[in-house]
Design an enzyme around this catalytic site. Structure first.
Site, PDB file in Angstrom:
ATOM      1  N   GLY A 153     -20.035  -8.450   2.424  1.00 64.45           N
ATOM      2  CA  GLY A 153     -19.037  -8.338   3.474  1.00 64.45           C
ATOM      3  C   GLY A 153     -19.344  -7.243   4.477  1.00 64.45           C
ATOM      4  N   GLU A 190     -22.216  -6.513 -11.153  1.00 63.42           N
ATOM      5  CA  GLU A 190     -23.107  -6.799 -10.031  1.00 63.42           C
ATOM      6  C   GLU A 190     -24.479  -6.179 -10.270  1.00 63.42           C
ATOM      7  OE1 GLU A 190     -21.209  -5.574  -6.403  1.00 63.42           O
ATOM      8  OE2 GLU A 190     -19.592  -7.019  -6.614  1.00 63.42           O
ATOM      9  N   ASP A 211     -16.292 -11.974  -2.804  1.00 61.68           N
ATOM     10  CA  ASP A 211     -17.492 -11.269  -2.345  1.00 61.68           C
ATOM     11  C   ASP A 211     -17.847 -10.123  -3.280  1.00 61.68           C
ATOM     12  OD1 ASP A 211     -19.581 -10.835  -0.350  1.00 61.68           O
ATOM     13  OD2 ASP A 211     -18.486  -9.010   0.195  1.00 61.68           O
ATOM     14  N   THR A 266     -12.676  -9.090  -1.127  1.00 62.11           N
ATOM     15  CA  THR A 266     -13.839  -8.447  -0.511  1.00 62.11           C
ATOM     16  C   THR A 266     -13.870  -6.965  -0.867  1.00 62.11           C
ATOM     17  OG1 THR A 266     -12.527  -8.144   1.508  1.00 62.11           O
ATOM     18  CG2 THR A 266     -14.004 -10.061   1.428  1.00 62.11           C
ATOM     19  N   ALA A 267     -13.093  -6.570  -1.882  1.00 60.30           N
ATOM     20  CA  ALA A 267     -12.998  -5.159  -2.267  1.00 60.30           C
ATOM     21  C   ALA A 267     -13.895  -4.885  -3.467  1.00 60.30           C
ATOM     22  CB  ALA A 267     -11.539  -4.804  -2.536  1.00 60.30           C
ATOM     23  N   ARG A 268     -13.313  -4.840  -4.662  1.00 64.85           N
ATOM     24  CA  ARG A 268     -14.069  -4.546  -5.869  1.00 64.85           C
ATOM     25  C   ARG A 268     -13.775  -5.597  -6.931  1.00 64.85           C
ATOM     26  NH1 ARG A 268     -16.678  -2.034  -2.956  1.00 64.85           N
ATOM     27  NH2 ARG A 268     -17.359   0.150  -3.058  1.00 64.85           N
ATOM     28  N   ASP A 308       0.868  -1.178   0.000  1.00 65.53           N
ATOM     29  CA  ASP A 308       0.000   0.000   0.000  1.00 65.53           C
ATOM     30  C   ASP A 308       0.905   1.229   0.000  1.00 65.53           C
ATOM     31  OD1 ASP A 308      -1.701   2.164   0.492  1.00 65.53           O
ATOM     32  OD2 ASP A 308      -3.071   0.949   1.693  1.00 65.53           O
ATOM     33  N   HIS A 327     -21.534  -9.834  -2.395  1.00 68.64           N
ATOM     34  CA  HIS A 327     -21.055  -8.518  -1.947  1.00 68.64           C
ATOM     35  C   HIS A 327     -21.740  -8.097  -0.648  1.00 68.64           C
ATOM     36  CE1 HIS A 327     -18.946  -4.715  -3.647  1.00 68.64           C
ATOM     37  NE2 HIS A 327     -18.759  -4.836  -2.336  1.00 68.64           N
TER      38      HIS A 327
END
Length: 310
Positions: A281, A260, A255, A229-231, A173, A279
């Protein structure tokens, strides 16, 4: 006399959040609003704020609401908001950063464990009357390496869980500062090469779209686990499918998806090695309240910062 209208791109908002917005008229867009629905409501009600739960907020939506001053995301990801168009129109964009961190980190943990321990497959076999103790071996995670892409509130919370399970935690990051000692910052090449589990916790940007692709998966350890679990746009879904089918990826716990709601039939449907959730989460009773309150407060912070234009 209200101070204006706030449009919610959903059918509801937590009562604690609504209490904060009692001086405003609240308009709901419904359970599954489309952009055209939001444009029509914006034209009709000219909201001063939009709280975004579902669908997108485009330049067309903004132009339909001349009084609009703030677009507040009911969550942490703002990729469904045209931030360039908002900046051009002097409209603030805010996010409920960290409000759903516990919920999403727990979902990432659940997906990682389900992949490592074959939870879904064994459950199905048990319900069919099978007893696979003599033939099945799960993956023990303790002592292995988890690589996190994104070390914000969610990523760091998940890192703490992994550390408690005796996993080595590495992460990438470029914006993270003051990381705890149990997270070792690395570059992406190192992460691909060393991680036994890769978990995505970063926002979707034009630069990192399809970050997980055939090339990056090819650099990973054989049998790596991928958790997202992000995009959904962070993953090239065709490349991931091929990698799971070949065994390069042991399992994928997902997720979020490129489109979507997921369109049926989807290539992942019925494929061994995929653990899927819709999605959700960040969809817990606690996160629902936390995100709603944060979105309401972020809206008010902008609206009360300066007088409403005449």
């Amino acid at each position: 006399m209200t101070r204006g209208t706030i449009l919610i791109t959903a059918a509801d908002l937590a009562p604690a959040a609504l209490a904060l917005l009692s001086d405003y008229e609240i308009v709901y867009a419904g359970k599954t609003p489309q952009v055209a629905d939001i444009v029509a409501l914006a034209r009709r009600h000219n909201p001063v704020a939009i709280i975004v739960r579902y669908s997108s907020v485009t330049a067309e939506v903004m132009d339909a609401a001349p009084a609009l001053r703030v677009i507040s995301k009911h969550g942490s990801g703002t990729d469904t908001i045209d931030k360039v168009a908002a900046a051009e129109r002097g409209i603030a964009v805010t996010a409920a950063v960290g409000a759903n961190a516990a919920a999403v980190a727990e979902q990432a943990l659940a997906l990682m464990l389900a992949c490592a321990k074959s939870v879904v497959a064994l459950n199905e076999r048990m319900h069919q009357g099978h007893w696979d103790k003599a033939t099945h071996k799960s993956l023990e995670l303790g002592g292995r390496t988890v690589g996190l892409v994104g070390l914000g509130a969610i990523g760091q919370r998940f890192a703490r869980m992994c550390h408690a399970m005796n996993l080595r935690v590495i992460g990438f990051d470029p914006f993270a500062r003051d990381l705890p000692a149990y997270i070792t910052p690395v570059d992406l090449d190192t992460l691909w090469q060393q991680a036994d589990v890769i978990s995505l916790h970063c926002p979707l940007t034009p630069e990192n779209r399809q970050l997980i692709n055939a090339q990056t998966l090819g650099r990973c350890k054989p049998g790596v686990i991928v958790v997202n679990t992000a995009r959904g746009g962070l993953i090239d879904e065709a490349a991931l499918l091929a990698a799971v089918q070949s065994g390069q990826v042991k399992a994928a716990g997902l997720d979020s998806f490129a489109v979507e709601p997921m369109v049926a039939p989807h290539p992942f449907h019925g494929q061994p090695g995929f653990i899927l959730s819709p999605h959700i989460g960040g969809v817990t009773s606690d996160a629902y309240v936390n995100m709603g309150v944060a979105a309401a407060r972020n809206s008010l912070a902008v609206l009360q910062a300066s007088p409403q234009p005449a």
